[in-house]
Design a protein around this motif. Structure first.
Motif: not given
Length: 162
Positions: A85-111
Motif C-alpha cells: 500500500i505504501g509503494r502503490e500510494t507513493g507511486a500514485y502521488i508521484l504520478d499525480k505530481a507529474e500530472e500537475l507539473g510539480i517536480p518531486c524526487q521521492g515520496v515516502t508513505v507511512t501506513c
C-alpha cells in the motif's frame, strides 16, 4: 517409524496366515462360513489396530504451534500489505505530481492499521524542490484523493540542511 511399520506388517501377515490355516482346516458348510467370517474380523482388527492405538491427546497438543504459526503469518501478511500500500500510494502521488507539473524526487508513505486490522496510508513525506504554491496544490490533491490531512504531510526540500 520403520519399526512400527514392520510390526504392523508382521501382525497383518500372522493374522492372514491364521485365517488361511483355519479356513483350510474347517469342514465345508456353515462352520466354514463362520470360520471365514471370524478370520476376516481377525484380519480387519490386525489392519486397523494402529489407528486404535493413536494418542489423540498428543495430536491436540500439536495444534498449538500451528496456531502460533498462523498468527505469525498474519503479522507477516499485514506487514506485506502495508509495504505494498505504501509503494502503490507513493507511486500514485508521484504520478499525480507529474500530472500537475510539480517536480518531486521521492515520496515516502507511512501506513497505519485500523481497529479492524486494515492497513491504510496515514502520512506522507514528499522530497524535492517545490515552491509554496506547488506544495499547497499537491497537498490539496493528496488530501482530496487519499484522505491524508495536510498536518500529516511533510515536504522536504533537497536544498535544505537537515
Amino acid at each position: 517409524m520403520i519399526e512400527l511399520l514392520r510390526q504392523w506388517l508382521t501382525g497383518v501377515t500372522c493374522a492372514a496366515m491364521i485365517a488361511a490355516l483355519a479356513d483350510s482346516l474347517t469342514p465345508a458348510g456353515t462352520v466354514k462360513r463362520i470360520g471365514r467370517m471370524a478370520g476376516g474380523l481377525l484380519l480387519l482388527i490386525a489392519v486397523v489396530q494402529p489407528v486404535l492405538e493413536v494418542d489423540f491427546s498428543a495430536l491436540a497438543s500439536a495444534s498449538v504451534p500451528l496456531e502460533l504459526e498462523e498468527s505469525e503469518l498474519e503479522k507477516t501478511d499485514l506487514e506485506w500489505m502495508k509495504t505494498i500500500i505504501g509503494r502503490e500510494t507513493g507511486a500514485y502521488i508521484l504520478d499525480k505530481a507529474e500530472e500537475l507539473g510539480i517536480p518531486c524526487q521521492g515520496v515516502t508513505v507511512t501506513c497505519a492499521v485500523t481497529e479492524d486490522g486494515v492497513p491504510y496510508p496515514s502520512a506522507v513525506a514528499v522530497s524535492g524542490t517545490l515552491t509554496q504554491a506547488e506544495r499547497e496544490e499537491l497537498s490539496r490533491a493528496i488530501e482530496t484523493d487519499l484522505a491524508i490531512p495536510a498536518d500529516r504531510q511533510t515536504y522536504e526540500s533537497e536544498d535544505e540542511e537537515p
